[in-house]
Design an enzyme around this catalytic site. Structure first.
Site, PDB file in Angstrom:
ATOM      1  N   CYS A  58      -3.279   7.661   4.787  1.00  0.00           N
ATOM      2  CA  CYS A  58      -3.115   7.144   3.422  1.00  0.00           C
ATOM      3  C   CYS A  58      -4.272   7.553   2.521  1.00  0.00           C
ATOM      4  CB  CYS A  58      -2.971   5.627   3.446  1.00  0.00           C
ATOM      5  SG  CYS A  58      -4.360   4.739   4.185  1.00  0.00           S
ATOM      6  N   GLU A  83       0.873  -1.174   0.000  1.00  0.00           N
ATOM      7  CA  GLU A  83       0.000   0.000   0.000  1.00  0.00           C
ATOM      8  C   GLU A  83       0.907   1.219   0.000  1.00  0.00           C
ATOM      9  OE1 GLU A  83      -2.693   2.697   2.771  1.00  0.00           O
ATOM     10  OE2 GLU A  83      -3.191   0.576   2.972  1.00  0.00           O
TER      11      GLU A  83
END
Length: 509
Positions: A276, A242
């Site tokens: 994120c 990620e």
């Protein structure tokens, strides 16, 4: 998402951890050598078979016991999170609620998710076999996490990996390692099997974790993620990444303006924008642009910025380190120099790593604040003519982590969502996808590969899949296709396969 490089770090030394709001030291951890990491990995690997043998029910006992420990030590954990990150008390406490939720979900669903599957054969010809898919955990999962959520980021991967039966070696960011160390101490304090360990250090330590792991889960910058992917490719080690994001929000003329303002401000500024899936650029239809900006500025100016004690006083805290402050400052200064206007904020406070929440207007895609990951409390707002222009601009990015659409027409929102280059799209909401473990969380393009969660897949990703074919009926001495080839028998087999697979008259040709 910022992350340490994988370059050699040289001789082992202690790492000094500081509070970014004050600059004061709050603790030290060792920077482990590659040899120390290898020894640690070997110990976890040796303990893993017994952990796997416990089965999902036996592991559930330890995971829920760990949940008890976390709840009993919640205040101390929140203190530790705050000491090394400087984040507001609420943000620290949310991380604790998050791991408690994860432990409950994965431990209680592991037995069902890891049970053998029995797919039906695809054709009647193959029903002579009973098909099974079994799941065997990777012995050692290496997890490397960034600094923005000292507890939440490790928890997102440690918990499902342990529930799957894997051993875990965690390398936390050298910026915020203290919470991870305390977490490992808690695992030991409850007497759990020694299948979870923390390797502290910088880039060389992370590289050693990658070298020793059977599966790697990395969260961090795109640049470092590519290095990890290359290292894993050399040994054919499976991995999931990620990476960075530049998440867009699209606000249509029929949106509930108050909800859009509140939700976008939260999605852009929670954890001081260091998330994120932070909203990092906003596209607003021209007819409501000015009203949206005015309300957004009013709301942002109400937010409280400062360093919390052990009570809830502020909404935003400091940035995690000087490097992140420099990125935020550069993006804002470059935008203003290129014609953007800061409607509020726009300059560092001059105290620690604090940066005020900033709303930028008159922005475009020549500016880094609209194209590069900022990871800070900045909301650039761009006026667009219509939804089509907003979609085109939203997709004008190499990143594709998440996005949001704000409109009162849910049907239209769904259609727009499917046109966006993003692994997740929230409608009339932000960030919320992170708390839905039954759907996958993963990025497209330069935002990564693979995904977290997704119900059963969230555990199965930490397992090898083994396919089994077992006779379902009494077997013959010899199958039709076995040696030596007999033309008549081969013809029977071929005609049978064609009859079940082809269509129309060609089935019998």
């Amino acid at each position: 998402m910022s992350s340490p490089d994988l370059a050699d770090a040289g001789a082992s030394t202690d790492l000094i951890v500081t509070n970014p709001g004050t600059g004061s030291p709050v603790g030290t951890v060792p920077s482990l050598s590659a040899e120390s990491v290898t020894a640690m990995a070997g110990a976890v690997r040796a303990a893993q078979p017994a952990w796997e043998a416990l089965g999902p029910t036996g592991r559930k006992h330890w995971l829920l016991t760990f949940q008890d420990w976390i709840l009993d030590h919640a205040a101390d954990l929140a203190d530790t999170i705050q000491s090394e990150s400087g984040k507001p008390r609420v943000d620290a406490e949310v991380e604790i609620s998050f791991i408690v939720d994860l432990l409950g979900y994965w431990s209680r669903h592991a037995a069902k998710f890891l049970a053998d599957r029995h797919p039906a054969p695809h054709t009647p010809l193959m029903r002579v076999k009973r098909l099974s898919v079994a799941y065997s955990p990777y012995p050692l999962v290496g997890i490397i996490t960034p600094w923005n959520f000292p507890l939440g980021m490790p928890a997102a991967d440690i918990v499902p990996a342990l529930a799957a039966g894997a051993g875990v070696l965690l390398k936390p960011s050298e910026v915020t390692p203290l919470t991870a160390v305390r977490l490992a101490e808690g695992w030991s304090e409850i007497g759990a099997p020694p299948v979870f360990a923390v390797a502290t250090g910088a880039g060389a330590t992370g590289a050693a974790v990658v070298e020793n792991a059977d599966y790697v889960q990395f969260t961090g910058s795109t640049a470092t993620g590519k290095k990890i992917a290359a290292a894993c490719a050399a040994t054919l080690t499976p991995y999931s990444l990620e990476l960075g994001g530049k998440d867009p929000a699209i606000v249509l003329a029929d949106a509930d303006l108050d909800r859009a303002v509140q939700g976008i401000a939260y999605g852009a500024l929670v954890n001081t924008g260091q998330l994120c899936v932070s909203i990092e650029r906003v596209y607003v239809e021209a007819s409501i642009h000015d009203r949206f900006v005015a309300r957004l500025v009013d709301h942002v100016e109400e937010l409280r910025v400062g360093l919390d004690g052990r009570s809830i006083e502020h909404d935003l805290g400091p940035l995690a380190n000087d490097a992140q402050l420099a990125i935020v400052t550069r993006h804002v200064e470059q935008a203003i120099a290129s014609g953007a206007t800061a409607r509020t904020g726009g300059k560092p406070t001059g105290t620690g790593t604090f940066y005020p929440p900033t709303v930028l207007v008159d922005v475009d895609h020549t500016m880094e604040c609209m194209t590069e990951e900022t990871f800070g409390p900045v909301i650039p707002v761009m006026k667009v003519a219509n939804a089509d222009e907003a979609i085109a601009l939203a997709n004008d990015s190499r990143y594709g982590l998440s996005a949001s659409v704000w409109t009162s027409d849910k049907g239209r929102a769904g259609a727009i969502a499917r046109r966006l280059f993003a692994g997740t799209v929230n409608v009339n909401d932000s960030v919320v996808n992170l708390f839905h473990y039954t759907i996958p969380h993963g990025g497209w393009g330069q935002s990564g590969t693979g995904a977290r969660w997704g119900g059963a897949q969230g555990l199965r990703k930490y397992c090898r899949q083994q396919a089994l074919t077992i006779p379902a009926v009494p077997t013959m001495k010899k199958e039709l296709a076995w040696f030596p080839y007999v033309p008549d028998k081969i013809a029977i087999l071929q005609k049978s396969m064609r009859a079940f697979a082809a269509r129309g008259k060609r089935r019998f040709g």
